[in-house]
Design an enzyme around this catalytic site. Sequence first.
Site, PDB file in Angstrom:
ATOM      1  N   TYR A 109       0.863  -1.184   0.000  1.00  0.00           N
ATOM      2  CA  TYR A 109       0.000   0.000   0.000  1.00  0.00           C
ATOM      3  C   TYR A 109       0.898   1.232   0.000  1.00  0.00           C
ATOM      4  CZ  TYR A 109      -2.988   3.730   1.740  1.00  0.00           C
ATOM      5  OH  TYR A 109      -3.649   4.916   1.885  1.00  0.00           O
ATOM      6  N   GLU A 197      -3.866   7.333  -3.434  1.00  0.00           N
ATOM      7  CA  GLU A 197      -3.700   5.979  -2.909  1.00  0.00           C
ATOM      8  C   GLU A 197      -3.317   5.058  -4.047  1.00  0.00           C
ATOM      9  OE1 GLU A 197      -7.391   5.130  -0.787  1.00  0.00           O
ATOM     10  OE2 GLU A 197      -6.196   4.818   1.017  1.00  0.00           O
TER      11      GLU A 197
END
Length: 386
Positions: A109, A197
Amino acid sequence: MNLHEHQAKTLFKSYSLPTSNFFVAEKYEQAKELARKLNVSKWVVKAQVHAGGRGKAGGVEIVDNLDDVEAFAKKWLGKNLITYQTDKEGQPVSSILIEECTEILSEFYLGVVVDRSSKSIVVMASPQGGVNIEEVAEKTPENIYKASVKIDQGPSKDDALSLAKGLNLNKNQTEQFIKIFKNLTKLFIEKDLALVEINPLVIDENQNLKCLDGKISVDSNALFRQEDMKSLRDTSQEELRELKASEWDLNYVSLDGEIGCMVNGAGLAMATMDIIEISGGFPANFLDVGGGVNQKSVAEAFKIILSDDNVKVILINIFGGIVKCDVVAEGIISAVKEVGVNIPIVVRLKGNNADVAQSMLTDSELNIVFDSDLSNAAEKAVELSR
Ligand code: GDP
Ligand code: MN
Protein backbone atom coordinates in the site's frame (compact mmCIF):
# COMPACT_ATOMS: atom_id res chain seq x y z
CA MET A 1 -12.91 16.19 -6.50
CA ASN A 2 -12.16 12.56 -7.28
CA LEU A 3 -10.56 11.19 -10.43
CA HIS A 4 -11.09 7.90 -12.21
CA GLU A 5 -8.37 5.26 -12.04
CA HIS A 6 -7.48 5.76 -15.71
CA GLN A 7 -7.13 9.53 -15.20
CA ALA A 8 -4.91 8.91 -12.17
CA LYS A 9 -2.77 6.48 -14.16
CA THR A 10 -2.39 8.96 -17.02
CA LEU A 11 -1.08 11.48 -14.47
CA PHE A 12 1.18 8.78 -13.01
CA LYS A 13 2.65 8.19 -16.47
CA SER A 14 3.34 11.88 -16.98
CA TYR A 15 5.25 11.91 -13.66
CA SER A 16 7.23 8.79 -14.62
CA LEU A 17 5.49 6.55 -12.10
CA PRO A 18 5.52 2.96 -13.41
CA THR A 19 2.10 1.77 -14.59
CA SER A 20 0.87 -0.90 -16.98
CA ASN A 21 -0.10 -0.09 -20.56
CA PHE A 22 -3.83 0.41 -20.90
CA PHE A 23 -6.72 1.64 -23.01
CA VAL A 24 -10.13 2.92 -22.02
CA ALA A 25 -13.31 1.65 -23.71
CA GLU A 26 -16.56 3.59 -23.54
CA LYS A 27 -18.45 1.24 -25.88
CA TYR A 28 -18.25 -2.52 -25.67
CA GLU A 29 -17.73 -2.71 -29.45
CA GLN A 30 -14.29 -1.08 -28.92
CA ALA A 31 -13.15 -3.50 -26.24
CA LYS A 32 -11.70 -6.31 -28.38
CA GLU A 33 -9.81 -3.99 -30.70
CA LEU A 34 -8.27 -2.04 -27.80
CA ALA A 35 -7.30 -5.24 -26.00
CA ARG A 36 -5.70 -6.58 -29.20
CA LYS A 37 -3.65 -3.39 -29.54
CA LEU A 38 -1.99 -4.11 -26.18
CA ASN A 39 -0.39 -7.15 -27.81
CA VAL A 40 -0.56 -9.45 -24.77
CA SER A 41 -2.37 -12.70 -24.00
CA LYS A 42 -3.74 -11.81 -20.58
CA TRP A 43 -5.67 -8.70 -19.54
CA VAL A 44 -7.10 -7.05 -16.44
CA VAL A 45 -10.46 -5.42 -17.13
CA LYS A 46 -11.73 -2.90 -14.63
CA ALA A 47 -14.98 -0.96 -14.27
CA GLN A 48 -14.21 2.76 -13.82
CA VAL A 49 -16.15 4.26 -10.91
CA HIS A 50 -15.28 6.70 -8.13
CA ALA A 51 -15.08 3.97 -5.51
CA GLY A 52 -12.74 1.27 -4.34
CA GLY A 53 -13.61 -2.28 -3.39
CA ARG A 54 -14.29 -3.11 -7.03
CA GLY A 55 -12.25 -6.30 -6.96
CA LYS A 56 -14.48 -7.95 -4.38
CA ALA A 57 -17.64 -6.68 -6.11
CA GLY A 58 -16.89 -8.22 -9.52
CA GLY A 59 -15.74 -4.95 -11.05
CA VAL A 60 -12.21 -6.25 -11.74
CA GLU A 61 -11.46 -9.44 -13.69
CA ILE A 62 -8.45 -11.15 -15.16
CA VAL A 63 -9.20 -12.67 -18.56
CA ASP A 64 -7.16 -14.53 -21.16
CA ASN A 65 -9.20 -14.18 -24.35
CA LEU A 66 -10.70 -11.33 -26.35
CA ASP A 67 -14.26 -12.65 -26.08
CA ASP A 68 -14.09 -12.35 -22.29
CA VAL A 69 -12.75 -8.79 -22.55
CA GLU A 70 -15.79 -7.92 -24.64
CA ALA A 71 -18.17 -9.84 -22.40
CA PHE A 72 -16.91 -7.91 -19.34
CA ALA A 73 -17.37 -4.57 -21.10
CA LYS A 74 -20.84 -5.56 -22.28
CA LYS A 75 -21.77 -6.71 -18.80
CA TRP A 76 -20.78 -3.50 -17.01
CA LEU A 77 -21.10 -0.53 -19.39
CA GLY A 78 -24.31 1.32 -18.60
CA LYS A 79 -24.81 -0.58 -15.32
CA ASN A 80 -24.16 0.44 -11.73
CA LEU A 81 -21.40 -1.14 -9.69
CA ILE A 82 -22.13 -1.57 -5.99
CA THR A 83 -19.14 -1.95 -3.65
CA TYR A 84 -18.72 -1.56 0.11
CA GLN A 85 -17.64 2.03 -0.57
CA THR A 86 -20.74 3.05 -2.59
CA ASP A 87 -24.32 3.60 -1.44
CA LYS A 88 -26.89 0.91 -2.14
CA GLU A 89 -27.56 2.19 -5.66
CA GLY A 90 -23.89 2.00 -6.61
CA GLN A 91 -21.99 4.12 -9.14
CA PRO A 92 -22.64 4.22 -12.90
CA VAL A 93 -20.04 2.54 -15.11
CA SER A 94 -19.43 4.54 -18.29
CA SER A 95 -15.92 3.33 -19.11
CA ILE A 96 -13.79 0.21 -18.78
CA LEU A 97 -10.04 0.14 -18.29
CA ILE A 98 -8.35 -2.61 -20.29
CA GLU A 99 -4.83 -3.24 -19.10
CA GLU A 100 -2.01 -5.73 -19.68
CA CYS A 101 -2.06 -8.21 -16.78
CA THR A 102 0.86 -8.13 -14.36
CA GLU A 103 2.10 -11.20 -12.48
CA ILE A 104 2.23 -10.12 -8.86
CA LEU A 105 5.00 -11.22 -6.48
CA SER A 106 4.08 -8.87 -3.59
CA GLU A 107 1.40 -6.26 -2.97
CA PHE A 108 2.01 -3.05 -0.99
CA TYR A 109 0.00 0.00 0.00
CA LEU A 110 1.27 3.51 -0.78
CA GLY A 111 -0.70 6.63 0.11
CA VAL A 112 -0.22 10.38 0.41
CA VAL A 113 -2.38 12.78 2.42
CA VAL A 114 -2.20 16.33 3.75
CA ASP A 115 -1.38 16.65 7.44
CA ARG A 116 -2.56 20.07 8.55
CA SER A 117 -1.16 19.86 12.07
CA SER A 118 2.42 19.47 10.84
CA LYS A 119 1.87 21.66 7.75
CA SER A 120 3.26 18.89 5.59
CA ILE A 121 2.20 16.01 3.43
CA VAL A 122 2.50 12.50 4.78
CA VAL A 123 3.49 9.49 2.69
CA MET A 124 2.32 6.17 4.09
CA ALA A 125 3.55 2.76 3.02
CA SER A 126 2.59 -0.70 4.19
CA PRO A 127 3.77 -4.17 3.23
CA GLN A 128 0.16 -5.23 3.75
CA GLY A 129 -1.23 -4.05 0.41
CA GLY A 130 -4.16 -5.07 -1.72
CA VAL A 131 -6.38 -5.12 1.36
CA ASN A 132 -8.49 -2.58 3.18
CA ILE A 133 -5.90 -0.20 4.68
CA GLU A 134 -8.33 1.01 7.37
CA GLU A 135 -8.28 -2.55 8.71
CA VAL A 136 -4.47 -2.59 8.80
CA ALA A 137 -4.50 0.76 10.61
CA GLU A 138 -6.85 -0.65 13.20
CA LYS A 139 -5.43 -4.13 13.77
CA THR A 140 -1.71 -3.85 12.99
CA PRO A 141 -0.82 -0.14 12.93
CA GLU A 142 2.88 -1.05 13.33
CA ASN A 143 2.74 -2.24 9.70
CA ILE A 144 2.13 1.28 8.39
CA TYR A 145 5.29 3.32 7.87
CA LYS A 146 5.06 7.11 7.57
CA ALA A 147 7.25 9.92 6.35
CA SER A 148 6.31 13.58 6.34
CA VAL A 149 7.45 15.89 3.57
CA LYS A 150 7.59 19.64 4.17
CA ILE A 151 6.07 21.43 1.19
CA ASP A 152 8.88 24.02 1.02
CA GLN A 153 11.70 21.49 1.47
CA GLY A 154 10.46 18.68 -0.76
CA PRO A 155 11.10 14.96 -0.34
CA SER A 156 14.30 13.69 1.26
CA LYS A 157 16.16 10.54 0.27
CA ASP A 158 16.36 9.39 3.90
CA ASP A 159 12.57 9.39 4.18
CA ALA A 160 12.29 7.34 1.01
CA LEU A 161 14.90 4.92 2.36
CA SER A 162 13.11 4.43 5.66
CA LEU A 163 9.86 3.54 3.87
CA ALA A 164 11.70 1.24 1.43
CA LYS A 165 13.14 -0.56 4.43
CA GLY A 166 9.66 -1.00 5.88
CA LEU A 167 8.60 -2.61 2.61
CA ASN A 168 11.64 -4.91 2.67
CA LEU A 169 12.76 -3.89 -0.82
CA ASN A 170 15.99 -5.08 -2.41
CA LYS A 171 18.64 -2.65 -3.69
CA ASN A 172 17.24 -2.25 -7.17
CA GLN A 173 13.66 -1.85 -5.94
CA THR A 174 14.83 0.68 -3.36
CA GLU A 175 16.30 2.80 -6.18
CA GLN A 176 12.96 2.59 -7.98
CA PHE A 177 11.10 3.46 -4.80
CA ILE A 178 13.20 6.60 -4.22
CA LYS A 179 12.13 7.82 -7.69
CA ILE A 180 8.49 6.93 -7.03
CA PHE A 181 8.61 8.76 -3.70
CA LYS A 182 10.11 11.86 -5.30
CA ASN A 183 7.77 11.95 -8.30
CA LEU A 184 4.67 11.13 -6.31
CA THR A 185 5.23 14.00 -3.87
CA LYS A 186 6.01 16.28 -6.82
CA LEU A 187 2.72 15.30 -8.47
CA PHE A 188 0.90 15.78 -5.17
CA ILE A 189 2.20 19.29 -4.62
CA GLU A 190 2.09 20.54 -8.23
CA LYS A 191 -1.48 19.38 -8.84
CA ASP A 192 -2.85 20.46 -5.44
CA LEU A 193 -3.97 16.97 -4.49
CA ALA A 194 -5.71 16.09 -1.26
CA LEU A 195 -5.18 12.33 -1.46
CA VAL A 196 -3.38 9.70 -3.51
CA GLU A 197 -3.70 5.98 -2.91
CA ILE A 198 -1.85 3.28 -4.79
CA ASN A 199 -3.30 0.04 -3.53
CA PRO A 200 -1.69 -2.12 -4.63
CA LEU A 201 1.81 -1.02 -5.52
CA VAL A 202 3.35 -4.34 -6.55
CA ILE A 203 6.55 -6.15 -7.35
CA ASP A 204 6.00 -7.66 -10.77
CA GLU A 205 7.41 -10.79 -12.43
CA ASN A 206 10.60 -8.89 -13.37
CA GLN A 207 11.18 -7.81 -9.76
CA ASN A 208 10.15 -4.23 -10.61
CA LEU A 209 7.77 -1.90 -8.80
CA LYS A 210 4.51 -0.97 -10.52
CA CYS A 211 1.33 0.96 -9.62
CA LEU A 212 -1.63 -1.34 -10.30
CA ASP A 213 -4.36 0.87 -8.89
CA GLY A 214 -4.64 4.64 -8.56
CA LYS A 215 -6.97 6.80 -6.58
CA ILE A 216 -6.59 10.58 -6.67
CA SER A 217 -8.58 13.27 -4.97
CA VAL A 218 -7.89 16.88 -5.97
CA ASP A 219 -8.37 19.70 -3.46
CA SER A 220 -11.57 21.33 -4.79
CA ASN A 221 -10.56 24.67 -3.28
CA ALA A 222 -7.53 24.74 -5.59
CA LEU A 223 -9.40 24.04 -8.82
CA PHE A 224 -9.37 27.72 -9.76
CA ARG A 225 -5.65 27.35 -10.48
CA GLN A 226 -5.78 23.80 -11.85
CA GLU A 227 -7.62 24.24 -15.15
CA ASP A 228 -6.46 20.88 -16.54
CA MET A 229 -7.63 19.07 -13.40
CA LYS A 230 -11.01 20.81 -13.55
CA SER A 231 -11.73 19.27 -16.94
CA LEU A 232 -11.33 15.77 -15.45
CA ARG A 233 -14.44 16.14 -13.29
CA ASP A 234 -17.07 13.46 -13.93
CA THR A 235 -20.33 14.72 -12.43
CA SER A 236 -22.11 11.44 -13.25
CA GLN A 237 -20.18 9.98 -10.30
CA GLU A 238 -21.43 12.63 -7.88
CA GLU A 239 -24.47 12.42 -5.63
CA LEU A 240 -27.31 14.36 -7.33
CA ARG A 241 -28.23 16.57 -4.39
CA GLU A 242 -24.57 17.31 -3.61
CA LEU A 243 -24.04 18.26 -7.25
CA LYS A 244 -27.07 20.59 -7.22
CA ALA A 245 -25.87 22.15 -3.95
CA SER A 246 -22.41 22.80 -5.36
CA GLU A 247 -24.01 24.78 -8.20
CA TRP A 248 -25.47 27.13 -5.57
CA ASP A 249 -22.35 27.24 -3.40
CA LEU A 250 -24.19 25.40 -0.66
CA ASN A 251 -22.11 23.08 1.45
CA TYR A 252 -24.26 19.92 1.43
CA VAL A 253 -23.49 16.32 2.34
CA SER A 254 -26.17 13.67 1.96
CA LEU A 255 -26.80 11.35 4.95
CA ASP A 256 -29.46 8.72 5.62
CA GLY A 257 -31.59 10.07 8.50
CA GLU A 258 -35.06 11.70 8.54
CA ILE A 259 -34.35 15.22 9.77
CA GLY A 260 -33.36 17.70 7.07
CA CYS A 261 -30.98 20.35 8.42
CA MET A 262 -30.45 23.93 7.27
CA VAL A 263 -27.80 25.77 9.24
CA ASN A 264 -25.45 28.71 8.74
CA GLY A 265 -21.84 27.91 9.52
CA ALA A 266 -20.09 24.55 9.30
CA GLY A 267 -19.37 24.32 13.02
CA LEU A 268 -22.95 25.11 13.95
CA ALA A 269 -24.14 22.58 11.35
CA MET A 270 -22.03 19.85 12.96
CA ALA A 271 -23.20 20.81 16.45
CA THR A 272 -26.80 20.68 15.19
CA MET A 273 -26.30 17.15 13.87
CA ASP A 274 -24.79 16.11 17.21
CA ILE A 275 -27.74 17.52 19.15
CA ILE A 276 -30.19 15.74 16.83
CA GLU A 277 -28.42 12.45 17.55
CA ILE A 278 -28.31 13.15 21.29
CA SER A 279 -32.08 13.75 21.11
CA GLY A 280 -32.53 10.33 19.53
CA GLY A 281 -32.92 11.28 15.87
CA PHE A 282 -30.83 11.11 12.73
CA PRO A 283 -29.88 13.97 10.36
CA ALA A 284 -30.72 13.52 6.66
CA ASN A 285 -27.91 15.83 5.66
CA PHE A 286 -25.22 18.26 6.60
CA LEU A 287 -25.99 21.69 5.16
CA ASP A 288 -24.16 24.93 5.68
CA VAL A 289 -25.96 27.70 3.78
CA GLY A 290 -23.10 30.11 4.52
CA GLY A 291 -22.93 33.44 6.28
CA GLY A 292 -24.78 35.46 3.66
CA VAL A 293 -28.07 33.55 3.65
CA ASN A 294 -30.79 35.07 1.48
CA GLN A 295 -34.19 34.07 0.13
CA LYS A 296 -32.74 32.59 -3.04
CA SER A 297 -30.26 30.32 -1.28
CA VAL A 298 -32.85 29.32 1.35
CA ALA A 299 -35.30 28.40 -1.43
CA GLU A 300 -32.67 26.31 -3.23
CA ALA A 301 -31.69 24.66 0.04
CA PHE A 302 -35.36 23.73 0.66
CA LYS A 303 -35.62 22.20 -2.81
CA ILE A 304 -32.50 20.11 -2.26
CA ILE A 305 -33.57 18.92 1.19
CA LEU A 306 -37.10 18.11 -0.01
CA SER A 307 -35.85 16.07 -2.96
CA ASP A 308 -34.76 13.48 -0.38
CA ASP A 309 -37.79 11.23 0.26
CA ASN A 310 -36.50 10.21 3.68
CA VAL A 311 -36.92 13.72 5.09
CA LYS A 312 -39.91 13.94 7.48
CA VAL A 313 -39.17 17.30 9.11
CA ILE A 314 -36.78 20.20 8.58
CA LEU A 315 -34.78 21.77 11.37
CA ILE A 316 -33.50 25.27 10.62
CA ASN A 317 -30.82 26.61 12.93
CA ILE A 318 -29.56 30.09 12.12
CA PHE A 319 -27.39 32.34 14.20
CA GLY A 320 -27.95 35.93 13.13
CA GLY A 321 -24.49 37.40 13.34
CA ILE A 322 -23.60 38.77 9.93
CA VAL A 323 -27.15 38.38 8.71
CA LYS A 324 -30.17 39.69 10.64
CA CYS A 325 -32.72 37.09 11.84
CA ASP A 326 -35.71 38.99 10.42
CA VAL A 327 -34.11 38.87 6.96
CA VAL A 328 -33.70 35.12 7.36
CA ALA A 329 -37.28 34.73 8.63
CA GLU A 330 -38.53 36.64 5.60
CA GLY A 331 -36.43 34.38 3.40
CA ILE A 332 -37.85 31.27 5.07
CA ILE A 333 -41.45 32.45 4.73
CA SER A 334 -41.20 33.35 1.06
CA ALA A 335 -39.17 30.24 0.26
CA VAL A 336 -41.73 27.99 1.99
CA LYS A 337 -44.48 29.63 -0.08
CA GLU A 338 -42.45 29.46 -3.29
CA VAL A 339 -41.32 25.85 -2.95
CA GLY A 340 -44.51 24.55 -1.31
CA VAL A 341 -43.05 22.79 1.71
CA ASN A 342 -45.63 20.32 3.07
CA ILE A 343 -43.74 18.85 6.01
CA PRO A 344 -43.29 20.48 9.42
CA ILE A 345 -40.44 22.94 9.95
CA VAL A 346 -38.80 23.64 13.28
CA VAL A 347 -36.92 26.94 13.44
CA ARG A 348 -34.37 28.07 15.94
CA LEU A 349 -33.14 31.61 15.33
CA LYS A 350 -30.82 33.43 17.67
CA GLY A 351 -28.98 36.74 17.45
CA ASN A 352 -29.75 40.04 15.73
CA ASN A 353 -33.49 40.84 15.65
CA ALA A 354 -34.46 37.33 16.78
CA ASP A 355 -37.58 38.71 18.50
CA VAL A 356 -38.80 40.37 15.30
CA ALA A 357 -38.11 37.14 13.42
CA GLN A 358 -40.08 35.10 15.94
CA SER A 359 -43.23 37.19 15.59
CA MET A 360 -42.93 37.11 11.79
CA LEU A 361 -42.79 33.30 11.82
CA THR A 362 -45.61 32.94 14.34
CA ASP A 363 -47.82 35.35 12.38
CA SER A 364 -47.11 33.62 9.07
CA GLU A 365 -49.64 30.83 9.76
CA LEU A 366 -47.33 28.35 8.06
CA ASN A 367 -46.50 24.90 9.47
CA ILE A 368 -43.56 26.33 11.44
CA VAL A 369 -42.65 25.64 15.06
CA PHE A 370 -40.39 28.24 16.65
CA ASP A 371 -38.05 27.62 19.56
CA SER A 372 -35.09 29.77 20.48
CA ASP A 373 -33.50 26.96 22.49
CA LEU A 374 -31.52 24.50 20.35
CA SER A 375 -32.05 21.45 22.59
CA ASN A 376 -35.81 22.02 22.64
CA ALA A 377 -35.88 22.63 18.90
CA ALA A 378 -33.95 19.42 18.23
CA GLU A 379 -36.28 17.42 20.50
CA LYS A 380 -39.33 18.83 18.73
CA ALA A 381 -37.83 17.92 15.35
CA VAL A 382 -37.13 14.37 16.52
CA GLU A 383 -40.69 14.05 17.83
CA LEU A 384 -42.16 15.35 14.55
CA SER A 385 -39.94 13.01 12.51
CA ARG A 386 -41.74 10.08 14.11
P1 GDP B 1 -10.17 -2.08 -6.07
O1 GDP B 1 -10.66 -3.41 -5.58
O2 GDP B 1 -11.29 -1.17 -6.45
O3 GDP B 1 -9.21 -1.45 -5.12
O4 GDP B 1 -9.39 -2.35 -7.46
P2 GDP B 1 -7.87 -2.74 -7.74
O5 GDP B 1 -7.42 -1.97 -8.90
O6 GDP B 1 -7.03 -2.61 -6.53
O7 GDP B 1 -7.98 -4.25 -8.16
C1 GDP B 1 -8.38 -5.25 -7.25
C2 GDP B 1 -7.35 -6.33 -7.15
O8 GDP B 1 -7.15 -6.94 -8.42
C3 GDP B 1 -5.97 -5.85 -6.74
O9 GDP B 1 -5.84 -5.72 -5.35
C4 GDP B 1 -5.08 -6.91 -7.31
O10 GDP B 1 -4.93 -7.97 -6.37
C5 GDP B 1 -5.85 -7.41 -8.51
N1 GDP B 1 -5.22 -6.90 -9.73
C6 GDP B 1 -5.31 -5.68 -10.29
N2 GDP B 1 -4.52 -5.58 -11.37
C7 GDP B 1 -3.91 -6.77 -11.50
C8 GDP B 1 -2.93 -7.31 -12.42
O11 GDP B 1 -2.44 -6.68 -13.36
N3 GDP B 1 -2.54 -8.60 -12.21
C9 GDP B 1 -3.03 -9.37 -11.19
N4 GDP B 1 -2.57 -10.61 -11.05
N5 GDP B 1 -3.92 -8.89 -10.31
C10 GDP B 1 -4.34 -7.63 -10.46
MN1 MN C 1 -7.21 -1.06 -5.05
